[in-house]
Each structure stands twice: as C-alpha cells, then as structure tokens.
Design a protein around this motif. Structure first.
Motif, mmCIF file in Angstrom:
data_model
loop_
_atom_site.group_PDB
_atom_site.id
_atom_site.type_symbol
_atom_site.label_atom_id
_atom_site.label_comp_id
_atom_site.label_asym_id
_atom_site.label_seq_id
_atom_site.Cartn_x
_atom_site.Cartn_y
_atom_site.Cartn_z
ATOM 1 N N UNK A 200 46.562 78.597 60.322
ATOM 2 C CA UNK A 200 46.352 77.264 59.398
ATOM 3 C C UNK A 200 47.706 77.369 58.395
ATOM 4 N N UNK A 201 47.861 76.225 57.642
ATOM 5 C CA UNK A 201 48.785 76.135 56.686
ATOM 6 C C UNK A 201 48.640 74.824 55.887
ATOM 7 N N UNK A 202 49.100 75.062 54.579
ATOM 8 C CA UNK A 202 48.974 73.941 53.795
ATOM 9 C C UNK A 202 49.809 72.605 54.176
ATOM 10 N N UNK A 203 49.290 71.314 53.927
ATOM 11 C CA UNK A 203 49.770 70.219 54.399
ATOM 12 C C UNK A 203 49.958 69.227 53.290
ATOM 13 N N UNK A 204 50.718 68.106 53.470
ATOM 14 C CA UNK A 204 50.791 66.990 52.356
ATOM 15 C C UNK A 204 49.294 66.843 51.658
ATOM 16 N N UNK A 205 49.022 66.546 50.410
ATOM 17 C CA UNK A 205 47.919 65.843 49.921
ATOM 18 C C UNK A 205 47.754 64.405 50.572
ATOM 19 N N UNK A 206 48.522 63.834 51.424
ATOM 20 C CA UNK A 206 48.419 62.506 51.690
ATOM 21 C C UNK A 206 47.584 62.485 52.696
ATOM 22 N N UNK A 217 52.403 64.229 58.088
ATOM 23 C CA UNK A 217 51.235 64.830 57.453
ATOM 24 C C UNK A 217 50.989 66.165 57.976
ATOM 25 N N UNK A 218 51.281 66.613 59.337
ATOM 26 C CA UNK A 218 51.261 68.061 59.704
ATOM 27 C C UNK A 218 52.379 69.073 59.716
ATOM 28 N N UNK A 219 53.257 68.469 58.700
ATOM 29 C CA UNK A 219 54.324 69.218 58.701
ATOM 30 C C UNK A 219 54.045 70.359 57.460
ATOM 31 N N UNK A 220 54.256 71.781 57.826
ATOM 32 C CA UNK A 220 53.812 72.812 56.515
ATOM 33 C C UNK A 220 54.437 72.842 55.156
ATOM 34 N N UNK A 221 53.734 72.918 54.235
ATOM 35 C CA UNK A 221 54.257 72.977 52.922
ATOM 36 C C UNK A 221 54.587 74.184 52.492
ATOM 37 N N UNK A 222 55.482 74.517 51.748
ATOM 38 C CA UNK A 222 56.032 75.811 51.306
ATOM 39 C C UNK A 222 54.671 76.786 50.585
ATOM 40 N N UNK A 223 54.687 77.965 51.084
ATOM 41 C CA UNK A 223 53.713 78.669 50.432
ATOM 42 C C UNK A 223 53.956 78.632 48.698
ATOM 43 N N UNK A 224 52.830 78.468 48.080
ATOM 44 C CA UNK A 224 52.948 78.833 46.596
ATOM 45 C C UNK A 224 53.400 80.245 46.278
ATOM 46 N N UNK A 225 53.811 80.634 45.117
ATOM 47 C CA UNK A 225 54.172 81.776 44.776
ATOM 48 C C UNK A 225 52.527 82.541 44.379
ATOM 49 N N UNK A 226 51.517 82.068 44.022
ATOM 50 C CA UNK A 226 50.546 82.615 43.776
ATOM 51 C C UNK A 226 49.565 82.582 45.100
ATOM 52 N N UNK A 227 48.727 83.632 44.739
ATOM 53 C CA UNK A 227 47.915 83.957 46.155
ATOM 54 C C UNK A 227 47.204 82.693 46.278
ATOM 55 N N UNK A 228 46.820 82.239 47.674
ATOM 56 C CA UNK A 228 46.321 81.008 48.201
ATOM 57 C C UNK A 228 45.030 80.987 47.923
#
Length: 238
Positions: A200-206, A217-228
């Motif tokens: 699994x990965x983060x996707x757009x808030x849309x 909508x199913x394109x992965x978003x960049x991982x944030x710097x902080x822990x998920x």
C-alpha cells in the motif's frame, strides 16, 4: 473496513482473471478508480448454475428493517451467521472484483487515503453478500455489502479492518451454491489472503471526494519525511 475501492477494469477482464471462460453479462457500469457506497457496481455471482455479472447497489438493508437499521456497506465476518446476515450467507454469496481498495489515516479534516493492492498487481476478489432481484421501497433492498475481518500483521498500521479477499479458486468455491453456510464462513476465515500478499501507498486526497475519478487517483504520492501514521481514522462501518 472498506469505504471505497478501485474497480478500473471492465467486467469481462475480471471474469477472465477469475478463471471462467464465460458468464452472463448484464453489467453496464463503467470502470472507476473511486467506487463509492450508493453507486451500482459489477458483482459476480452464480445464477442457475452459470456465472453471472450484474450491477448492484453498494449498500444493503432488508426491507423489514427500514425503520430500524441503517443501510450497511460492510458486514463483519464475525456476524455472518446471525439472523440478519444468515439468509444472505446461504443464498446471496457474491464476489466483487477490483484492483484494490482504499483506507484512511489521520485526523478529521486531514484524512490521508492509502491504496491497498496485491503485490503482484493481480485483481482482487472481495467476498460479498447480496440480495438480487427488484426492490419495492428502497434500492438498498437489492444491494450488496463487502465482508470485512480484523486486519492482521503489518496491515494494522494502515487500518484496523480489511475486506476479505480470496484467490480466484477459493472465491469460486465461495460462490458454489452447494456450500453450506457453515462451510462458507469457514472458507472465508481460513483462506483469506494475508498481509504478506499486499502492499500500500499514499494517494491523492482527491479520493476523499465521491465523484472524483481518473487514473491519477491511484498514483503513489511521495513518502513524507516523518514516520507514517499508525492510527486509522474510523469511518462509518456498516
């Protein structure tokens, strides 16, 4: 739980991946990357010994329960044999094919959707209960719910429940009308695909907005710097 799913292919290709040569197709629903409760989606089931695909309303409520219970979009595996779900477990077993589903983390107002899918990107076959045929008062009388179970292993850092997903062979067994209610429940418990099969990965808030659609909508978003985040924002689980 499962409050949205990605069903971006046509029914015929899902049936081919299901391993069946043919089916009775009565589905006219267009593929979508953001299937939401209250919409009509292709559902696979058995009818008179033949595989069939029909568009059903995502959401179910028995006609007699109109003034007593809300419309449900999910049914907990732990409760499938109770009086409310028992009849559908016997006569209304179905499968909803998809490419993945969505879950959310974060606080209200900052909901972060995640796209969950098989690591090999093969279609998933989510177990469902459905009531087929015309409705009299409300379309939810002839609708479907997805069967959900407790999340396991590494999946718990994204959500606390998951749709019950089987491989194609076991999903076909789930549809077998000769399978008893007890056998069907045991199959769902014992053969559900585990967390090691998924990623699994983060996707757009849309994704948060019903009606938004498209491959982006199913394109992965960049991982944030902080822990998920590890906490799941509860959604309305029916």
């Amino acid at each position: 739980m499962c409050g949205r799913f990605d069903q971006n292919d046509i029914a015929r290709r899902y049936v081919a991946a299901f391993g069946w040569a043919d089916a009775a197709y009565r589905s006219e629903a267009a593929p979508t990357y953001n299937a939401a409760p209250g919409t009509y989606r292709p559902v696979i089931h058995m009818e008179d010994g033949r595989l069939a695909v029909d568009d059903l309303h995502w959401g179910y409520r028995a006609a007699w329960a109109a003034e007593k219970l809300p419309v449900c979009v999910n049914a907990r595996l732990e409760k499938l044999t109770n009086n409310y779900w028992g009849k559908l477990l016997k006569t209304g077993r179905a499968v909803v094919p998809a490419n993945g589903w969505y879950e959310w983390t974060g606080e209200k107002g900052k909901r972060q959707p995640w796209h969950i899918h098989r690591k090999d990107r093969e279609p998933i076959f989510m177990l469902a209960l459905a009531n087929f045929g015309p409705f009299k008062e409300h379309k939810a009388e002839s609708g479907f719910v997805l069967v959900t179970a407790d999340a396991e292993g590494g999946m718990v850092d994204v959500h606390d429940r998951r749709p019950v997903v089987l491989n194609a062979l076991d999903a076909a067994t789930w549809l077998d009308p000769d399978l008893s209610k007890e056998q069907a429940e045991m199959l769902a418990r014992q053969m559900a695909l585990g967390p090691e099969m998924f990623e699994w990965y983060r996707v757009s808030p849309e994704v948060n907005y019903a009606g938004r659609d498209g491959a982006h909508l199913v394109e992965p978003m960049p991982e944030p710097l902080e822990e998920r985040p590890a906490s799941l924002l509860p959604d309305d689980d029916a």
